[in-house]
Design a protein around this motif. Structure first.
Motif, PDB file in Angstrom:
ATOM      1  N   ASP A  90       0.879  -1.446  -0.049  1.00 42.81           N
ATOM      2  CA  ASP A  90      -0.242  -0.125   0.051  1.00 42.81           C
ATOM      3  C   ASP A  90       0.808   1.267  -0.057  1.00 42.81           C
ATOM      4  N   LYS A  91       2.054   1.187   0.543  1.00 39.44           N
ATOM      5  CA  LYS A  91       2.807   2.513   0.447  1.00 39.44           C
ATOM      6  C   LYS A  91       3.948   2.609  -0.708  1.00 39.44           C
ATOM      7  N   PHE A  92       3.812   1.715  -1.801  1.00 37.21           N
ATOM      8  CA  PHE A  92       4.501   1.900  -3.053  1.00 37.21           C
ATOM      9  C   PHE A  92       3.869   1.540  -3.978  1.00 37.21           C
ATOM     10  N   ASP A  93       4.320   1.946  -5.172  1.00 37.50           N
ATOM     11  CA  ASP A  93       3.597   2.272  -6.778  1.00 37.50           C
ATOM     12  C   ASP A  93       3.947   1.002  -7.483  1.00 37.50           C
ATOM     13  N   TYR A  94       4.928   0.403  -7.387  1.00 34.18           N
ATOM     14  CA  TYR A  94       5.409  -0.860  -8.131  1.00 34.18           C
ATOM     15  C   TYR A  94       5.903  -1.844  -7.253  1.00 34.18           C
ATOM     16  N   VAL A  95       5.105  -2.981  -7.595  1.00 34.72           N
ATOM     17  CA  VAL A  95       5.416  -4.296  -6.811  1.00 34.72           C
ATOM     18  C   VAL A  95       5.610  -5.383  -7.647  1.00 34.72           C
ATOM     19  N   MET A  96       6.634  -6.283  -7.365  1.00 37.18           N
ATOM     20  CA  MET A  96       6.673  -7.477  -8.070  1.00 37.18           C
ATOM     21  C   MET A  96       7.228  -8.658  -7.164  1.00 37.18           C
ATOM     22  N   GLN A  97       6.520  -9.615  -7.487  1.00 36.99           N
ATOM     23  CA  GLN A  97       6.865 -11.036  -6.746  1.00 36.99           C
ATOM     24  C   GLN A  97       7.818 -11.836  -7.502  1.00 36.99           C
ATOM     25  N   GLY A  98       8.978 -12.271  -6.941  1.00 36.39           N
ATOM     26  CA  GLY A  98       9.881 -12.960  -7.537  1.00 36.39           C
ATOM     27  C   GLY A  98      10.581 -14.230  -6.924  1.00 36.39           C
ATOM     28  N   LYS A  99      11.488 -14.998  -7.527  1.00 38.47           N
ATOM     29  CA  LYS A  99      12.200 -15.919  -6.864  1.00 38.47           C
ATOM     30  C   LYS A  99      13.969 -15.571  -6.853  1.00 38.47           C
ATOM     31  N   LEU A 100      14.545 -15.907  -5.920  1.00 40.75           N
ATOM     32  CA  LEU A 100      15.836 -15.850  -5.905  1.00 40.75           C
ATOM     33  C   LEU A 100      16.437 -17.384  -6.359  1.00 40.75           C
ATOM     34  N   TYR A 101      17.102 -17.268  -7.731  1.00 40.12           N
ATOM     35  CA  TYR A 101      17.558 -18.446  -8.375  1.00 40.12           C
ATOM     36  C   TYR A 101      18.731 -18.725  -8.480  1.00 40.12           C
ATOM     37  N   ARG A 102      19.711 -17.717  -8.086  1.00 36.96           N
ATOM     38  CA  ARG A 102      21.111 -18.127  -8.060  1.00 36.96           C
ATOM     39  C   ARG A 102      21.905 -17.151  -7.165  1.00 36.96           C
ATOM     40  N   ILE A 103      22.721 -17.609  -6.374  1.00 38.75           N
ATOM     41  CA  ILE A 103      23.708 -17.252  -5.582  1.00 38.75           C
ATOM     42  C   ILE A 103      24.996 -17.673  -5.684  1.00 38.75           C
ATOM     43  N   SER A 104      26.061 -16.761  -6.015  1.00 35.49           N
ATOM     44  CA  SER A 104      27.457 -17.187  -6.362  1.00 35.49           C
ATOM     45  C   SER A 104      28.337 -15.950  -5.646  1.00 35.49           C
ATOM     46  N   GLU A 105      29.805 -16.531  -5.644  1.00 34.55           N
ATOM     47  CA  GLU A 105      30.568 -15.783  -5.128  1.00 34.55           C
ATOM     48  C   GLU A 105      31.747 -15.574  -6.124  1.00 34.55           C
ATOM     49  N   GLU A 106      32.360 -14.476  -6.300  1.00 33.01           N
ATOM     50  CA  GLU A 106      33.586 -14.250  -7.190  1.00 33.01           C
ATOM     51  C   GLU A 106      34.680 -13.497  -6.486  1.00 33.01           C
ATOM     52  N   SER A 107      35.994 -13.612  -6.704  1.00 38.04           N
ATOM     53  CA  SER A 107      36.917 -13.158  -5.966  1.00 38.04           C
ATOM     54  C   SER A 107      37.862 -12.442  -6.817  1.00 38.04           C
ATOM     55  N   SER A 108      38.409 -11.525  -6.737  1.00 33.54           N
ATOM     56  CA  SER A 108      39.453 -10.754  -7.799  1.00 33.54           C
ATOM     57  C   SER A 108      40.125  -9.640  -6.668  1.00 33.54           C
ATOM     58  N   HIS A 109      41.503  -9.797  -6.745  1.00 31.86           N
ATOM     59  CA  HIS A 109      42.296  -8.686  -6.327  1.00 31.86           C
ATOM     60  C   HIS A 109      42.202  -8.997  -4.502  1.00 31.86           C
ATOM     61  N   LYS A 110      42.165 -10.086  -3.957  1.00 30.26           N
ATOM     62  CA  LYS A 110      41.706 -10.125  -2.503  1.00 30.26           C
ATOM     63  C   LYS A 110      40.359  -9.520  -1.946  1.00 30.26           C
ATOM     64  N   GLN A 111      39.308  -9.256  -3.070  1.00 32.12           N
ATOM     65  CA  GLN A 111      38.188  -8.616  -2.664  1.00 32.12           C
ATOM     66  C   GLN A 111      37.096  -9.656  -3.092  1.00 32.12           C
ATOM     67  N   VAL A 112      36.169 -10.341  -2.194  1.00 37.28           N
ATOM     68  CA  VAL A 112      35.162 -11.210  -2.519  1.00 37.28           C
ATOM     69  C   VAL A 112      33.844 -10.550  -2.628  1.00 37.28           C
ATOM     70  N   LYS A 113      33.266 -10.839  -3.828  1.00 32.09           N
ATOM     71  CA  LYS A 113      31.806 -10.216  -3.847  1.00 32.09           C
ATOM     72  C   LYS A 113      30.633 -11.234  -4.085  1.00 32.09           C
ATOM     73  N   ALA A 114      29.574 -11.180  -3.725  1.00 30.86           N
ATOM     74  CA  ALA A 114      28.436 -12.017  -4.177  1.00 30.86           C
ATOM     75  C   ALA A 114      27.457 -11.638  -5.178  1.00 30.86           C
ATOM     76  N   ASP A 115      27.082 -12.645  -5.900  1.00 28.95           N
ATOM     77  CA  ASP A 115      26.083 -12.033  -6.966  1.00 28.95           C
ATOM     78  C   ASP A 115      24.876 -12.745  -6.398  1.00 28.95           C
ATOM     79  N   MET A 116      23.697 -12.166  -6.535  1.00 27.74           N
ATOM     80  CA  MET A 116      22.365 -12.586  -6.488  1.00 27.74           C
ATOM     81  C   MET A 116      21.396 -12.382  -7.560  1.00 27.74           C
TER      82      MET A 116
END
Length: 109
Positions: free
Chosen positions: A49-75
């Motif tokens: 009720d407090k927003f103009d645009y709403v979508m329902q979805g599903k998280l289908y992939r989570i992965s991690e990548e590292s480069s130059h001693k920095q780790v990042k997650a992708d969702m």
């Protein structure tokens, strides 16, 4: 976090530089309780009720990548074919689960 998001611009036009508020939630219930997964119209208030645009979805992939001693997650979340990618700190990604149902809520500010 970096976010790349598909939206239906025919229904909800957005432009470069436009400011908006976005919430990623696991339920639309204001008290935070899980919902049934079914839309029940009625007099009950919800987060939507407090927003103009709403979508329902599903998280289908989570992965991690590292480069130059920095780790990042992708969702990756699919909202009925409209996709969202979040990239950032793995500690944030740890709060989510694969196949989790999510809602994205947007309103312009």
């Amino acid at each position: 976090m970096l976010m790349v998001l598909d939206i239906n611009s025919d229904i909800y036009p957005m432009h470069v530089g436009e400011k908006f508020m976005m919430v990623l939630a696991s339920t639309l219930n204001l008290d935070g309780t899980p919902d049934s997964g079914y839309f029940n119209p009625g007099n009950r208030k919800s987060l939507a009720d407090k927003f103009d645009y709403v979508m329902q979805g599903k998280l289908y992939r989570i992965s991690e990548e590292s480069s130059h001693k920095q780790v990042k997650a992708d969702m990756y979340v699919s909202f009925g074919g409209l996709l969202m990618m979040l990239k950032g700190d793995p500690s944030i990604a740890a709060r989510f689960e694969l196949d989790q149902r999510l809602f994205i809520l947007i309103r312009k500010v």
